[in-house]
Design a protein around this motif. Structure first.
Motif, mmCIF file in Angstrom:
data_model
loop_
_atom_site.group_PDB
_atom_site.id
_atom_site.type_symbol
_atom_site.label_atom_id
_atom_site.label_comp_id
_atom_site.label_asym_id
_atom_site.label_seq_id
_atom_site.Cartn_x
_atom_site.Cartn_y
_atom_site.Cartn_z
ATOM 1 N N PRO A 1 -61.328 15.642 60.250
ATOM 2 C CA PRO A 1 -60.002 16.034 60.737
ATOM 3 C C PRO A 1 -58.996 16.360 59.635
ATOM 4 O O PRO A 1 -58.100 17.185 59.838
ATOM 5 C CB PRO A 1 -59.559 14.797 61.545
ATOM 6 C CG PRO A 1 -60.830 14.137 61.947
ATOM 7 C CD PRO A 1 -61.788 14.364 60.829
ATOM 8 N N TYR A 2 -59.127 15.725 58.486
ATOM 9 C CA TYR A 2 -58.173 15.921 57.387
ATOM 10 C C TYR A 2 -57.966 17.405 57.082
ATOM 11 O O TYR A 2 -56.838 17.844 56.834
ATOM 12 C CB TYR A 2 -58.691 15.200 56.147
ATOM 13 C CG TYR A 2 -57.797 15.281 54.933
ATOM 14 C CD1 TYR A 2 -56.797 14.341 54.723
ATOM 15 C CD2 TYR A 2 -57.972 16.283 53.979
ATOM 16 C CE1 TYR A 2 -55.983 14.400 53.593
ATOM 17 C CE2 TYR A 2 -57.173 16.359 52.850
ATOM 18 C CZ TYR A 2 -56.174 15.416 52.660
ATOM 19 O OH TYR A 2 -55.370 15.491 51.548
ATOM 20 N N TYR A 3 -59.045 18.163 57.107
ATOM 21 C CA TYR A 3 -58.971 19.563 56.700
ATOM 22 C C TYR A 3 -58.302 20.455 57.745
ATOM 23 O O TYR A 3 -58.046 21.640 57.470
ATOM 24 C CB TYR A 3 -60.376 20.101 56.418
ATOM 25 C CG TYR A 3 -61.070 19.433 55.262
ATOM 26 C CD1 TYR A 3 -60.510 19.427 53.989
ATOM 27 C CD2 TYR A 3 -62.302 18.801 55.439
ATOM 28 C CE1 TYR A 3 -61.154 18.809 52.934
ATOM 29 C CE2 TYR A 3 -62.953 18.190 54.382
ATOM 30 C CZ TYR A 3 -62.374 18.197 53.127
ATOM 31 O OH TYR A 3 -63.014 17.580 52.074
ATOM 32 N N MET A 4 -58.016 19.924 58.934
ATOM 33 C CA MET A 4 -57.438 20.746 59.987
ATOM 34 C C MET A 4 -55.927 20.898 59.864
ATOM 35 O O MET A 4 -55.298 21.613 60.646
ATOM 36 C CB MET A 4 -57.800 20.172 61.363
ATOM 37 C CG MET A 4 -59.300 20.025 61.587
ATOM 38 S SD MET A 4 -60.249 21.517 61.171
ATOM 39 C CE MET A 4 -59.798 22.572 62.555
ATOM 40 N N GLU A 5 -55.326 20.227 58.897
ATOM 41 C CA GLU A 5 -53.920 20.469 58.579
ATOM 42 C C GLU A 5 -53.800 21.874 57.977
ATOM 43 O O GLU A 5 -54.687 22.316 57.244
ATOM 44 C CB GLU A 5 -53.428 19.420 57.579
ATOM 45 C CG GLU A 5 -51.980 19.564 57.143
ATOM 46 C CD GLU A 5 -50.986 19.223 58.234
ATOM 47 O OE1 GLU A 5 -49.813 19.625 58.101
ATOM 48 O OE2 GLU A 5 -51.371 18.556 59.224
ATOM 49 N N PRO A 6 -52.729 22.635 58.310
ATOM 50 C CA PRO A 6 -52.573 23.984 57.753
ATOM 51 C C PRO A 6 -52.707 24.001 56.234
ATOM 52 O O PRO A 6 -52.169 23.129 55.542
ATOM 53 C CB PRO A 6 -51.160 24.378 58.201
ATOM 54 C CG PRO A 6 -50.914 23.584 59.431
ATOM 55 C CD PRO A 6 -51.626 22.285 59.223
ATOM 56 N N ASP A 7 -53.463 24.971 55.744
ATOM 57 C CA ASP A 7 -53.686 25.202 54.326
ATOM 58 C C ASP A 7 -54.552 24.138 53.652
ATOM 59 O O ASP A 7 -54.645 24.088 52.426
ATOM 60 C CB ASP A 7 -52.350 25.304 53.565
ATOM 61 C CG ASP A 7 -51.485 26.435 54.079
ATOM 62 O OD1 ASP A 7 -52.029 27.493 54.428
ATOM 63 O OD2 ASP A 7 -50.247 26.248 54.139
#
Length: 466
Positions: free
Chosen positions: A266-272
């Motif tokens: 999930p961490y990588y689903m933050e924009p950019d």
């Protein structure tokens, strides 16, 4: 069914990622037990060695004693990659046997929706909007909603005011959301489909889960406090948005399931941060501590709030299918949480330990007497199978020695598995004891009748209906 209807994936992604691959097709693979049933004998004796006998049956060329299908499903569930394959057909049968099932209209949903304030006449759907809603409810939604042991979609709509809907999504297998039940309220505005539907994440206690890279909760795309769902399709995220000609409620639901609740990290689903842009490290690469920290936060949140608490207090309208979901995936869920604990930090193990203990009790409470009897029958079959398998292997090894051969070189696997036999038999007998106690507990619970709390809840439900 797993593909997105209408506008396709290109309507969901940000400009930085215009062509994210579609979700993988859900194709049922043959289980290891099914492959073994058609395989050649595992341990034929070398040429010239006399065939051994057990009960008049040839042991020199025939296959080992067949494992009963019921045992296969239970014992192969440990391979998490194939765990859902093992119950694929059974899961669908159980859900389809539920009275309300995967999709239906219910009473009173509008009044308990987070969008209940829109019940005023000014928000009533126009004739064209209602026509479009009913078209989706009658055709696209019931035809396309995913139903599988790997991930499923369950939808309810208000019988009198179908603008109000609620969907329950089960987290995609193999992700931190695996087998959890996540609830979203949906409202279709009176200018739909010129504008998109409105969606809010309403899983109870979801605010207890916190992102470490922004205001997100279970996901950076699910706001911790407001429940806001961030997707460009809904106009809550930069990128290509809603297309009145091709977008639909199903497309929104499918996007949430596969693009949010299907994220491995999930961490990588933050924009950019790489999830939407396609620049995040592959699953088998090394990840920064912050990534693992967020994974573990979601592991615990899924186990505690999306599984355990949902079992104890299922949302209204989904009670039967939710209990069927958990009852059918019992072994998958317990082994998955066990794997999270074993592979996680000491802190995660400590946090999950009481959750697992409560889950064991809740799973027992879900059992009917018939199901408890079936689990005991399977455990007894396992003892019988292990006993027969040990006799088979012992006869093979003895036959090899009688022929003047060395089993350690001629049939090392048979010798090794024979050595494992006593431990496996001991575990099988322990399961029989556990299942016997479980059956006795279920019978005592049935004889005692519903608990005082359950009786109060049932009476309150009747008062609401009246």
């Amino acid at each position: 069914k797993s593909g997105l209807a209408g506008g396709g994936m290109e309507n969901l992604m940000s400009p930085a990622m215009p062509s994210m691959p579609a979700p993988p097709p859900l194709v049922r693979a043959r289980s290891s037990a099914e492959k073994a049933a058609t395989a050649e004998p595992i341990w034929p004796l070398p040429g010239g060695v006399a065939e051994s006998k057990m009960g008049g049956a040839s042991l020199g060329t025939g296959p080992p004693p067949p494992m009963p299908p019921t045992i296969r499903r239970q014992t192969t569930a440990g391979a998490l990659a194939n765990s859902c394959d093992n119950i694929w057909d059974y899961y669908k049968e159980v859900i389809e046997d539920c009275e309300e099932g995967q999709f239906c209209g219910i009473e009173g949903l509008a009044g308990r929706s987070c969008y209940a304030s829109r019940l005023s006449s000014s928000d009533e759907a126009s004739g064209d909007t209602m026509k479009r809603i009913m078209k989706e409810l009658r055709t696209e939604l019931p035809r396309n909603l995913e139903l599988s042991a790997r991930a499923s979609m369950f939808l309810r709509f208000d019988e009198d005011k179908p603008q109000f809907m609620q969907v329950m999504l089960t987290g995609v297998e193999g992700t931190p959301y695996s087998s959890g039940c996540f609830v979203f309220d949906i409202f279709v505005p009176n200018d739909y489909p010129a504008t998109s539907c409105l969606v809010t994440h309403t899983t109870k206690n979801a605010g207890m889960v916190s992102a470490n890279n922004g205001p997100g909760g279970f996901s950076p795309n699910l706001h911790k406090d407001s429940g806001k769902v961030c997707l460009s399709l809904l106009g809550t995220w930069d990128g290509p948005g809603w297309d009145p000609a091709s977008s639909s409620i199903y497309q929104v639901v499918s996007s949430i399931l596969w693009c949010i609740l299907g994220a491995m990290h999930p961490y990588y689903m933050e924009p950019d941060f790489g999830g939407w842009e396609g620049t995040a490290p592959a699953d088998d690469e090394e990840h920064d501590p912050e990534v693992i920290e967020y994974d573990e936060e979601v592991y615990f949140g899924t186990a505690k709030w999306a599984i355990l608490e949902q079992m104890k207090h299922p949302p209204e309208g989904f009670e039967e299918v939710m209990r069927a979901h958990f009852r059918t995936k019992k072994h998958v869920i317990l082994k998955q949480i066990q794997a999270w604990a074993e592979n996680g930090s000491e802190d995660l193990r400590a946090r999950l330990e009481p959750v697992v203990e409560e889950l064991q009790l809740e799973f027992r409470n879900l059992l009917t007497e018939e199901q408890a009897e079936e689990e005991l029958r399977i455990a007894l079959q396992e003892v019988e199978f292990v006993t027969q398998k040990m006799a088979y292997l012992r006869a093979k090894v003895d036959g090899c020695r009688a022929a003047g051969r060395d089993p350690s070189s001629e049939m090392p696997k048979a010798l090794q598995r024979l050595g494992m036999g006593p431990r496996l038999l001991r575990r099988a007998k322990e399961r029989v004891r556990d299942k016997t106690e479980q059956l006795e507990d279920v019978r005592r619970r049935i004889a005692a009748g519903p608990s005082p709390l359950a009786a109060v809840e049932a009476e309150a439900a009747e008062d609401v209906v009246d």
